[in-house]
Design a protein around this motif. Structure first.
Motif, PDB file in Angstrom:
ATOM      1  N   LEU A 111       0.828  -1.211   0.000  1.00  0.00           N
ATOM      2  CA  LEU A 111       0.000   0.000   0.000  1.00  0.00           C
ATOM      3  C   LEU A 111       0.856   1.253   0.000  1.00  0.00           C
ATOM      4  N   ARG A 112       1.948   1.219   0.736  1.00  0.00           N
ATOM      5  CA  ARG A 112       2.850   2.374   0.769  1.00  0.00           C
ATOM      6  C   ARG A 112       3.421   2.652  -0.614  1.00  0.00           C
ATOM      7  N   LEU A 113       3.886   1.599  -1.296  1.00  0.00           N
ATOM      8  CA  LEU A 113       4.480   1.783  -2.618  1.00  0.00           C
ATOM      9  C   LEU A 113       3.440   2.292  -3.613  1.00  0.00           C
ATOM     10  N   HIS A 114       2.240   1.733  -3.574  1.00  0.00           N
ATOM     11  CA  HIS A 114       1.192   2.196  -4.479  1.00  0.00           C
ATOM     12  C   HIS A 114       0.863   3.662  -4.231  1.00  0.00           C
ATOM     13  N   THR A 115       0.774   4.049  -2.965  1.00  0.00           N
ATOM     14  CA  THR A 115       0.461   5.439  -2.628  1.00  0.00           C
ATOM     15  C   THR A 115       1.586   6.373  -3.046  1.00  0.00           C
ATOM     16  N   LEU A 116       2.823   5.958  -2.846  1.00  0.00           N
ATOM     17  CA  LEU A 116       3.964   6.765  -3.277  1.00  0.00           C
ATOM     18  C   LEU A 116       3.909   7.021  -4.780  1.00  0.00           C
ATOM     19  N   LEU A 117       3.636   5.979  -5.559  1.00  0.00           N
ATOM     20  CA  LEU A 117       3.621   6.123  -7.016  1.00  0.00           C
ATOM     21  C   LEU A 117       2.461   6.986  -7.487  1.00  0.00           C
ATOM     22  N   GLU A 127      10.957  15.583  -1.417  1.00  0.00           N
ATOM     23  CA  GLU A 127       9.743  16.202  -0.889  1.00  0.00           C
ATOM     24  C   GLU A 127       8.711  15.138  -0.547  1.00  0.00           C
ATOM     25  N   LEU A 128       8.622  14.126  -1.389  1.00  0.00           N
ATOM     26  CA  LEU A 128       7.616  13.080  -1.212  1.00  0.00           C
ATOM     27  C   LEU A 128       7.877  12.236   0.033  1.00  0.00           C
ATOM     28  N   VAL A 129       9.085  11.682   0.133  1.00  0.00           N
ATOM     29  CA  VAL A 129       9.356  10.790   1.270  1.00  0.00           C
ATOM     30  C   VAL A 129       9.411  11.557   2.584  1.00  0.00           C
ATOM     31  N   GLY A 130       9.646  12.872   2.522  1.00  0.00           N
ATOM     32  CA  GLY A 130       9.732  13.674   3.733  1.00  0.00           C
ATOM     33  C   GLY A 130       8.432  14.353   4.134  1.00  0.00           C
ATOM     34  N   LEU A 131       7.318  13.955   3.533  1.00  0.00           N
ATOM     35  CA  LEU A 131       6.035  14.567   3.887  1.00  0.00           C
ATOM     36  C   LEU A 131       5.656  14.239   5.332  1.00  0.00           C
ATOM     37  N   PRO A 132       5.252  15.234   6.107  1.00  0.00           N
ATOM     38  CA  PRO A 132       4.749  14.933   7.461  1.00  0.00           C
ATOM     39  C   PRO A 132       3.371  14.310   7.378  1.00  0.00           C
ATOM     40  N   ALA A 178      -5.813   5.860  -3.028  1.00  0.00           N
ATOM     41  CA  ALA A 178      -4.655   5.095  -2.543  1.00  0.00           C
ATOM     42  C   ALA A 178      -4.208   5.607  -1.181  1.00  0.00           C
ATOM     43  N   MET A 179      -4.211   6.925  -1.008  1.00  0.00           N
ATOM     44  CA  MET A 179      -3.792   7.523   0.255  1.00  0.00           C
ATOM     45  C   MET A 179      -4.721   7.097   1.386  1.00  0.00           C
ATOM     46  N   SER A 180      -6.023   7.084   1.120  1.00  0.00           N
ATOM     47  CA  SER A 180      -6.997   6.711   2.140  1.00  0.00           C
ATOM     48  C   SER A 180      -6.816   5.262   2.579  1.00  0.00           C
ATOM     49  N   GLN A 205      16.633   6.037  -1.365  1.00  0.00           N
ATOM     50  CA  GLN A 205      17.257   4.883  -2.013  1.00  0.00           C
ATOM     51  C   GLN A 205      16.373   3.638  -1.906  1.00  0.00           C
ATOM     52  N   VAL A 206      15.686   3.499  -0.765  1.00  0.00           N
ATOM     53  CA  VAL A 206      14.788   2.356  -0.571  1.00  0.00           C
ATOM     54  C   VAL A 206      13.615   2.452  -1.545  1.00  0.00           C
ATOM     55  N   PHE A 207      13.045   3.648  -1.658  1.00  0.00           N
ATOM     56  CA  PHE A 207      11.950   3.862  -2.595  1.00  0.00           C
ATOM     57  C   PHE A 207      12.398   3.538  -4.022  1.00  0.00           C
ATOM     58  N   ALA A 208      13.588   3.994  -4.398  1.00  0.00           N
ATOM     59  CA  ALA A 208      14.099   3.751  -5.748  1.00  0.00           C
ATOM     60  C   ALA A 208      14.257   2.250  -6.012  1.00  0.00           C
ATOM     61  N   ARG A 209      14.744   1.515  -5.001  1.00  0.00           N
ATOM     62  CA  ARG A 209      14.905   0.057  -5.160  1.00  0.00           C
ATOM     63  C   ARG A 209      13.554  -0.629  -5.325  1.00  0.00           C
ATOM     64  N   GLU A 210      12.598  -0.244  -4.492  1.00  0.00           N
ATOM     65  CA  GLU A 210      11.271  -0.848  -4.579  1.00  0.00           C
ATOM     66  C   GLU A 210      10.612  -0.526  -5.921  1.00  0.00           C
TER      67      GLU A 210
END
Length: 306
Positions: free
Chosen positions: A140-146, A158-163, A195-197, A228-233
Protein backbone atom coordinates in the motif's frame (compact mmCIF):
# COMPACT_ATOMS: atom_id res chain seq x y z
CA UNK A 1 42.31 32.24 6.94
CA UNK A 2 41.51 28.66 7.89
CA UNK A 3 39.47 26.87 5.23
CA UNK A 4 37.53 24.68 7.68
CA UNK A 5 36.36 27.67 9.74
CA UNK A 6 35.30 29.78 6.77
CA UNK A 7 33.46 26.85 5.17
CA UNK A 8 31.53 26.26 8.41
CA UNK A 9 30.66 29.98 8.62
CA UNK A 10 29.49 29.95 5.01
CA UNK A 11 27.28 26.89 5.56
CA UNK A 12 25.83 28.44 8.70
CA UNK A 13 24.90 31.55 6.70
CA UNK A 14 23.32 29.45 3.93
CA UNK A 15 21.22 27.60 6.49
CA UNK A 16 20.19 30.56 8.65
CA UNK A 17 19.72 33.30 6.04
CA UNK A 18 18.78 31.40 2.90
CA UNK A 19 17.07 28.36 4.36
CA UNK A 20 19.21 25.90 2.42
CA UNK A 21 18.09 22.29 2.79
CA UNK A 22 20.26 19.63 4.42
CA UNK A 23 21.00 17.99 1.07
CA UNK A 24 22.07 21.35 -0.39
CA UNK A 25 24.34 22.08 2.57
CA UNK A 26 25.90 18.61 2.32
CA UNK A 27 26.57 19.17 -1.39
CA UNK A 28 28.20 22.56 -0.71
CA UNK A 29 30.34 21.01 1.99
CA UNK A 30 31.60 18.21 -0.27
CA UNK A 31 32.39 20.58 -3.14
CA UNK A 32 34.17 23.16 -0.98
CA UNK A 33 36.17 20.58 0.95
CA UNK A 34 37.32 19.02 -2.34
CA UNK A 35 38.44 22.43 -3.57
CA UNK A 36 40.17 23.14 -0.26
CA UNK A 37 42.09 19.87 -0.50
CA UNK A 38 43.27 20.76 -4.00
CA UNK A 39 44.41 24.28 -3.07
CA UNK A 40 46.33 22.97 -0.05
CA UNK A 41 48.26 20.69 -2.41
CA UNK A 42 49.21 23.83 -4.35
CA UNK A 43 50.44 25.53 -1.18
CA UNK A 44 47.44 27.82 -0.73
CA UNK A 45 44.42 28.03 1.55
CA UNK A 46 41.03 28.02 -0.16
CA UNK A 47 39.86 31.34 1.37
CA UNK A 48 43.05 32.98 0.06
CA UNK A 49 43.05 31.22 -3.33
CA UNK A 50 43.78 33.20 -6.48
CA UNK A 51 42.05 32.93 -9.85
CA UNK A 52 44.91 30.76 -11.11
CA UNK A 53 44.29 28.29 -8.28
CA UNK A 54 40.60 27.98 -9.16
CA UNK A 55 41.39 27.71 -12.87
CA UNK A 56 43.87 24.94 -12.12
CA UNK A 57 41.19 23.18 -10.08
CA UNK A 58 38.78 23.29 -13.02
CA UNK A 59 41.52 22.01 -15.36
CA UNK A 60 42.21 19.13 -12.96
CA UNK A 61 38.53 18.16 -12.96
CA UNK A 62 38.58 18.13 -16.76
CA UNK A 63 41.69 15.94 -16.73
CA UNK A 64 40.00 13.51 -14.34
CA UNK A 65 36.95 13.26 -16.61
CA UNK A 66 34.41 15.20 -14.54
CA UNK A 67 31.27 16.03 -16.51
CA UNK A 68 30.70 19.67 -17.39
CA UNK A 69 27.62 19.65 -15.14
CA UNK A 70 29.72 18.56 -12.14
CA UNK A 71 32.35 21.19 -12.88
CA UNK A 72 29.70 23.89 -13.21
CA UNK A 73 28.13 22.85 -9.89
CA UNK A 74 31.45 23.01 -8.07
CA UNK A 75 32.28 26.38 -9.62
CA UNK A 76 28.86 27.66 -8.54
CA UNK A 77 29.59 26.59 -4.95
CA UNK A 78 32.93 28.41 -5.09
CA UNK A 79 31.29 31.56 -6.45
CA UNK A 80 28.81 31.59 -3.58
CA UNK A 81 31.62 30.96 -1.10
CA UNK A 82 33.82 33.81 -2.32
CA UNK A 83 30.89 36.21 -2.54
CA UNK A 84 30.22 35.41 1.10
CA UNK A 85 33.85 36.17 2.00
CA UNK A 86 33.65 39.45 0.06
CA UNK A 87 30.39 40.50 1.76
CA UNK A 88 31.91 39.73 5.16
CA UNK A 89 34.96 41.87 4.40
CA UNK A 90 37.26 38.86 4.52
CA UNK A 91 38.37 39.36 0.91
CA UNK A 92 38.62 42.39 -1.33
CA UNK A 93 38.00 40.46 -4.55
CA UNK A 94 36.29 37.41 -6.03
CA UNK A 95 38.77 35.06 -7.75
CA UNK A 96 35.92 33.32 -9.61
CA UNK A 97 34.67 36.55 -11.18
CA UNK A 98 36.83 36.25 -14.31
CA UNK A 99 36.24 32.51 -14.81
CA UNK A 100 33.70 31.12 -17.28
CA UNK A 101 31.55 28.18 -16.35
CA UNK A 102 32.29 25.00 -18.32
CA UNK A 103 29.99 24.72 -21.30
CA UNK A 104 27.54 21.89 -20.95
CA UNK A 105 25.10 20.31 -23.31
CA UNK A 106 21.55 20.49 -22.10
CA UNK A 107 20.45 16.89 -21.93
CA UNK A 108 16.81 16.06 -22.38
CA UNK A 109 15.13 14.42 -19.38
CA UNK A 110 14.32 10.73 -19.56
CA UNK A 111 10.60 10.13 -19.64
CA UNK A 112 8.16 7.24 -19.73
CA UNK A 113 5.19 6.75 -22.01
CA UNK A 114 1.72 7.07 -20.54
CA UNK A 115 1.20 3.38 -21.31
CA UNK A 116 4.31 2.38 -19.30
CA UNK A 117 3.27 4.53 -16.34
CA UNK A 118 -0.20 3.00 -16.50
CA UNK A 119 1.23 -0.52 -16.36
CA UNK A 120 3.38 0.43 -13.38
CA UNK A 121 0.45 1.91 -11.45
CA UNK A 122 -1.85 -0.98 -12.34
CA UNK A 123 0.71 -3.50 -11.09
CA UNK A 124 1.23 -1.58 -7.85
CA UNK A 125 -2.52 -1.52 -7.18
CA UNK A 126 -2.90 -5.19 -8.11
CA UNK A 127 -0.30 -6.14 -5.50
CA UNK A 128 -2.26 -4.31 -2.78
CA UNK A 129 -5.24 -6.57 -3.56
CA UNK A 130 -3.32 -9.84 -4.04
CA UNK A 131 -3.94 -12.25 -1.11
CA UNK A 132 -0.54 -13.81 -1.78
CA UNK A 133 1.23 -10.56 -0.87
CA UNK A 134 2.23 -10.92 2.77
CA UNK A 135 3.38 -7.37 3.54
CA UNK A 136 0.19 -5.49 2.73
CA UNK A 137 1.34 -2.23 4.34
CA UNK A 138 4.51 -2.12 2.22
CA UNK A 139 2.47 -2.75 -0.93
CA UNK A 140 0.00 0.00 0.00
CA UNK A 141 2.85 2.37 0.77
CA UNK A 142 4.48 1.78 -2.62
CA UNK A 143 1.19 2.20 -4.48
CA UNK A 144 0.46 5.44 -2.63
CA UNK A 145 3.96 6.76 -3.28
CA UNK A 146 3.62 6.12 -7.02
CA UNK A 147 0.11 7.53 -7.34
CA UNK A 148 1.11 10.63 -5.36
CA UNK A 149 4.34 11.14 -7.29
CA UNK A 150 2.67 10.84 -10.68
CA UNK A 151 -0.26 13.01 -9.57
CA UNK A 152 1.89 15.83 -8.23
CA UNK A 153 5.35 15.66 -9.82
CA UNK A 154 6.99 16.20 -6.44
CA UNK A 155 10.72 15.79 -5.97
CA UNK A 156 11.44 12.44 -4.34
CA UNK A 157 12.95 14.18 -1.29
CA UNK A 158 9.74 16.20 -0.89
CA UNK A 159 7.62 13.08 -1.21
CA UNK A 160 9.36 10.79 1.27
CA UNK A 161 9.73 13.67 3.73
CA UNK A 162 6.03 14.57 3.89
CA UNK A 163 4.75 14.93 7.46
CA UNK A 164 1.76 12.79 8.35
CA UNK A 165 -0.45 15.81 9.00
CA UNK A 166 -0.50 17.04 5.39
CA UNK A 167 -2.62 14.09 4.23
CA UNK A 168 -5.23 14.56 6.94
CA UNK A 169 -6.17 18.23 6.60
CA UNK A 170 -7.48 18.20 3.01
CA UNK A 171 -7.24 15.10 0.83
CA UNK A 172 -7.68 17.18 -2.35
CA UNK A 173 -4.36 19.03 -1.92
CA UNK A 174 -0.98 18.56 -0.32
CA UNK A 175 1.12 21.36 1.10
CA UNK A 176 4.68 20.71 -0.04
CA UNK A 177 7.80 22.31 1.38
CA UNK A 178 10.32 22.51 -1.46
CA UNK A 179 13.77 23.93 -2.06
CA UNK A 180 14.67 26.89 0.12
CA UNK A 181 11.72 26.01 2.39
CA UNK A 182 9.31 27.45 -0.20
CA UNK A 183 5.80 26.05 0.13
CA UNK A 184 3.37 25.24 -2.66
CA UNK A 185 -0.01 23.53 -2.94
CA UNK A 186 -0.30 20.53 -5.27
CA UNK A 187 -3.58 18.82 -6.16
CA UNK A 188 -4.15 15.10 -5.70
CA UNK A 189 -5.94 13.03 -8.32
CA UNK A 190 -8.91 10.86 -7.38
CA UNK A 191 -6.77 7.72 -7.72
CA UNK A 192 -4.07 9.21 -5.49
CA UNK A 193 -6.66 10.18 -2.87
CA UNK A 194 -8.11 6.68 -2.92
CA UNK A 195 -4.66 5.09 -2.54
CA UNK A 196 -3.79 7.52 0.26
CA UNK A 197 -7.00 6.71 2.14
CA UNK A 198 -6.42 2.94 1.95
CA UNK A 199 -2.82 3.34 3.02
CA UNK A 200 -3.63 5.62 5.97
CA UNK A 201 -6.30 3.24 7.24
CA UNK A 202 -3.79 0.40 7.53
CA UNK A 203 -0.89 2.63 8.62
CA UNK A 204 -2.92 4.10 11.50
CA UNK A 205 -3.80 0.61 12.71
CA UNK A 206 -0.10 -0.22 13.16
CA UNK A 207 1.18 -0.17 16.78
CA UNK A 208 3.07 3.03 17.57
CA UNK A 209 1.87 4.87 14.47
CA UNK A 210 0.28 7.67 16.53
CA UNK A 211 3.65 9.05 17.57
CA UNK A 212 5.30 8.83 14.14
CA UNK A 213 5.46 12.25 12.46
CA UNK A 214 6.13 10.94 8.93
CA UNK A 215 3.54 10.07 6.31
CA UNK A 216 5.86 7.40 4.92
CA UNK A 217 7.90 6.15 7.89
CA UNK A 218 10.74 3.69 7.50
CA UNK A 219 9.74 0.22 8.67
CA UNK A 220 13.10 -0.95 9.94
CA UNK A 221 14.48 2.19 11.59
CA UNK A 222 13.52 5.65 12.81
CA UNK A 223 12.86 8.49 10.41
CA UNK A 224 11.07 8.54 7.08
CA UNK A 225 11.48 6.22 4.12
CA UNK A 226 14.87 6.68 2.48
CA UNK A 227 14.98 7.80 -1.15
CA UNK A 228 17.26 4.88 -2.01
CA UNK A 229 14.79 2.36 -0.57
CA UNK A 230 11.95 3.86 -2.60
CA UNK A 231 14.10 3.75 -5.75
CA UNK A 232 14.90 0.06 -5.16
CA UNK A 233 11.27 -0.85 -4.58
CA UNK A 234 10.29 1.07 -7.72
CA UNK A 235 12.80 -0.81 -9.88
CA UNK A 236 11.65 -4.14 -8.48
CA UNK A 237 8.03 -3.23 -9.22
CA UNK A 238 8.96 -2.18 -12.77
CA UNK A 239 10.54 -5.59 -13.36
CA UNK A 240 7.37 -7.32 -12.15
CA UNK A 241 5.25 -5.04 -14.36
CA UNK A 242 7.33 -5.75 -17.47
CA UNK A 243 8.62 -2.17 -17.66
CA UNK A 244 12.28 -1.57 -18.48
CA UNK A 245 14.25 -0.99 -15.29
CA UNK A 246 17.22 0.59 -17.08
CA UNK A 247 15.88 4.13 -16.93
CA UNK A 248 13.22 3.90 -14.22
CA UNK A 249 13.62 6.06 -11.13
CA UNK A 250 11.43 8.36 -9.00
CA UNK A 251 12.87 11.34 -10.87
CA UNK A 252 11.85 9.83 -14.22
CA UNK A 253 8.26 9.71 -12.93
CA UNK A 254 8.54 13.42 -12.08
CA UNK A 255 9.65 14.03 -15.67
CA UNK A 256 6.77 11.90 -16.94
CA UNK A 257 4.30 13.96 -14.89
CA UNK A 258 5.48 17.21 -16.49
CA UNK A 259 5.79 15.86 -20.04
CA UNK A 260 2.38 14.18 -20.01
CA UNK A 261 0.73 17.35 -18.73
CA UNK A 262 2.24 19.40 -21.56
CA UNK A 263 1.40 16.75 -24.14
CA UNK A 264 -2.22 17.01 -23.08
CA UNK A 265 -2.38 20.80 -23.33
CA UNK A 266 -1.33 22.08 -19.89
CA UNK A 267 0.03 25.62 -19.59
CA UNK A 268 3.80 25.87 -19.10
CA UNK A 269 3.43 28.33 -16.21
CA UNK A 270 1.06 25.97 -14.41
CA UNK A 271 3.53 23.11 -14.80
CA UNK A 272 6.31 25.37 -13.49
CA UNK A 273 4.27 26.11 -10.36
CA UNK A 274 3.41 22.45 -9.79
CA UNK A 275 7.03 21.36 -10.13
CA UNK A 276 8.26 24.12 -7.82
CA UNK A 277 10.70 25.58 -10.37
CA UNK A 278 11.78 29.11 -9.50
CA UNK A 279 12.78 29.82 -13.11
CA UNK A 280 10.57 28.92 -16.06
CA UNK A 281 13.65 28.21 -18.18
CA UNK A 282 14.08 25.04 -16.10
CA UNK A 283 10.55 23.96 -17.02
CA UNK A 284 11.06 24.76 -20.70
CA UNK A 285 13.29 21.69 -21.07
CA UNK A 286 10.06 19.69 -21.34
CA UNK A 287 9.00 21.66 -24.41
CA UNK A 288 12.23 20.50 -26.04
CA UNK A 289 11.21 16.92 -25.30
CA UNK A 290 7.94 17.51 -27.15
CA UNK A 291 9.79 19.17 -30.06
CA UNK A 292 12.13 16.18 -30.33
CA UNK A 293 9.22 13.76 -30.39
CA UNK A 294 7.37 15.79 -33.03
CA UNK A 295 10.52 15.93 -35.16
CA UNK A 296 10.93 12.17 -34.84
CA UNK A 297 7.27 11.62 -35.73
CA UNK A 298 7.57 13.68 -38.92
CA UNK A 299 10.90 12.06 -39.85
CA UNK A 300 9.47 8.55 -39.48
CA UNK A 301 6.01 9.00 -40.98
CA UNK A 302 5.98 11.94 -43.42
CA UNK A 303 5.93 10.67 -47.05
CA UNK A 304 8.62 13.15 -48.14
CA UNK A 305 10.97 12.48 -45.23
CA UNK A 306 14.35 11.08 -46.19
Amino acid sequence: MRAATTIENFLEMMSAERGAAENTLASYRRDLEAAAEFTVARGASLPDAASDDIRAYLDEMTRLGFAATSQARRLSALRQFFRFLYSEGLRQDDPTGILDAPKKERSLPKIMSEEAVGRLLDRAKLETEDPAVIDKLRALRLHTLLETLYATGMRVSELVGLPAGVARSDHRFLLVRGKGSKERMVPLSAKAREAMSRYLTLRDAEPGSDGNPWLFPAFSESGHLARQVFARELKALAARAGVSTATISPHVLRHAFASHLLQNGADLRAVQQLLGHSDISTTQIYTHVLEERLHQLVSEHHPLAD
